[in-house]
Design a protein around this motif. Sequence first.
Motif, PDB file in Angstrom:
ATOM      1  N   VAL A  40      13.038  21.644  14.479  1.00 43.20           N
ATOM      2  CA  VAL A  40      11.588  20.459  14.373  1.00 43.20           C
ATOM      3  C   VAL A  40      10.604  21.624  14.646  1.00 43.20           C
ATOM      4  CG1 VAL A  40      10.809  18.654  15.393  1.00 43.20           C
ATOM      5  CG2 VAL A  40      13.180  18.694  15.068  1.00 43.20           C
ATOM      6  N   SER A  76      14.822   7.306  17.968  1.00 40.94           N
ATOM      7  CA  SER A  76      15.786   7.934  18.701  1.00 40.94           C
ATOM      8  C   SER A  76      15.532   9.297  19.098  1.00 40.94           C
ATOM      9  CB  SER A  76      17.326   7.889  18.204  1.00 40.94           C
ATOM     10  OG  SER A  76      17.107   8.650  16.832  1.00 40.94           O
ATOM     11  N   GLU A  77      14.412   9.752  18.122  1.00 44.33           N
ATOM     12  CA  GLU A  77      14.026  11.293  18.470  1.00 44.33           C
ATOM     13  C   GLU A  77      12.716  11.366  19.553  1.00 44.33           C
ATOM     14  OE1 GLU A  77      15.316  11.119  14.340  1.00 44.33           O
ATOM     15  OE2 GLU A  77      13.952   9.852  15.621  1.00 44.33           O
ATOM     16  N   LEU A  81       6.979  11.397  12.215  1.00 45.65           N
ATOM     17  CA  LEU A  81       8.315  12.241  12.175  1.00 45.65           C
ATOM     18  C   LEU A  81       8.455  12.187  10.589  1.00 45.65           C
ATOM     19  CD1 LEU A  81      10.539  10.236  14.476  1.00 45.65           C
ATOM     20  CD2 LEU A  81       9.238  12.430  15.155  1.00 45.65           C
ATOM     21  N   TYR A 109      11.117  13.727   7.827  1.00 46.11           N
ATOM     22  CA  TYR A 109      12.488  13.954   7.713  1.00 46.11           C
ATOM     23  C   TYR A 109      12.529  15.298   6.626  1.00 46.11           C
ATOM     24  CZ  TYR A 109      13.123  10.124  10.819  1.00 46.11           C
ATOM     25  OH  TYR A 109      13.230   9.362  11.892  1.00 46.11           O
ATOM     26  N   TYR A 141       6.144  15.720  13.752  1.00 48.51           N
ATOM     27  CA  TYR A 141       7.319  16.569  13.937  1.00 48.51           C
ATOM     28  C   TYR A 141       8.143  16.799  12.578  1.00 48.51           C
ATOM     29  CZ  TYR A 141       6.768  16.093  18.938  1.00 48.51           C
ATOM     30  OH  TYR A 141       6.427  16.033  20.264  1.00 48.51           O
ATOM     31  N   GLN A 194      11.086  18.015  10.250  1.00 50.00           N
ATOM     32  CA  GLN A 194      12.400  18.611  10.355  1.00 50.00           C
ATOM     33  C   GLN A 194      12.480  19.781   9.353  1.00 50.00           C
ATOM     34  OE1 GLN A 194      15.355  15.558   9.626  1.00 50.00           O
ATOM     35  NE2 GLN A 194      15.413  14.922  11.644  1.00 50.00           N
TER      36      GLN A 194
END
Length: 409
Positions: free
Chosen positions: A78, A284-285, A315, A317, A360, A362
């Motif tokens: 990340v 959840s992150e 976020l 992904y 963030y 991935q």
Amino acid sequence: MNGGLHKRNVGSRSYGELGSDSGDQSIFKALKEFDAYAKPLDDFRVKTNTGAFVSLASYFVIFILLLSEFTDWRTMQVNPSLDVDIARKEKMEINMNVTFPKIPCFLLSIDVMDVSGEHQNDVDHSMMKSRLSPTGQHIEAEKGVIGEKHENPPTATTAGAVADPNYCGDCYGGVKPSNGCCNTCEDVRKAYTEKGWSFDKPEGIAQCVKEGWSDKIKEQENEGCNISGHIEVNKVAGNFHFAPGKSFQQGGMHVHDLAAFGRAGAQYDFSHTIHSLSFGPYASEVKNPLDDHSKKASKGHYMYQYFIKVVSTKLVYLNGTGFNTNQIAVTEHERDLGLPGSGLPGVFFNFDISPMLVTYTQYKKPFSHFLTDVCAVVGGVFTVAGIIDSLIYTAEKNLKRKVDLGKAS
């Protein structure tokens, strides 16, 4: 003569063939000069026990490092980045689940206010309140006004009205609702609130008497309450709080009316457990520092304050999809209000919005990076192992020479 000519022709052809062979050999000989891995003769190779130990150790180190590199290659990475948040005119959803073991549900109100001047008093349309027994067992839950739930839908009689379908209850001087009638005790209370009056004598209101308002308050005064749901706020600095009494605006001031509840919850013990609190959709992150956070008061009339900095978070992904939420940083403070009247006890959440956006993303290392790391590990370990083996061999050789000279002398 012809034979001689024939011999000379043969001789000239043989010289050409020999010249061609020698040319090929010179090319291959020149090519060998580019060999960076010259091989010593087997007769000149010396194998030692220490060399064997160094080799085995290097094999083990290579195995461990390659295993680490393989795990790192398979692990999702990340990458964080920081930008200025350019979003405008946004709303923010605050999700919560909070338990107050010593405050009954009918006494709790949830209020929201922000620097833009917007106020939401006694929010109940998106919140679920669950009555709790003194031992913490759930009694019942209802959306909206809690502690006034009936087993069956209220009829005209149970709601303080009469059997006449055309009945229209008096609002006792309060601001009448859109239908012009106050058929329940709650309708009268809201009419008083809109008027800016204190709802201090429910026993003098027919609807409240018929609904048994005072009896219900007495019955539930030792209960606790669990509140869950969400509120929607402007994405500007503001606060929301849990405090006793019904709230309303009067003369530009935020007022909590406690008169109608008598001595119910008079200690105002705002011990609480925050099961979850998130600003924006749950992810959840993102770790929320107030999840499963508890505070227990040694006595009543405490004010708990949480100062929250909200940071916009995005976020991204692997498949390129994005998810927007927020993460928070918290500072907490509590204050003993001492005697009643020195302040409003409750739990206050003061939030401010950071102008920054944290993204963030991935990321997974490509296979080419893994191959590069493998080559670096193998080559590096063998190089270091070769240096160590050379040092050990040279030291042993010098030591043996000195021993032999000592014996000879």
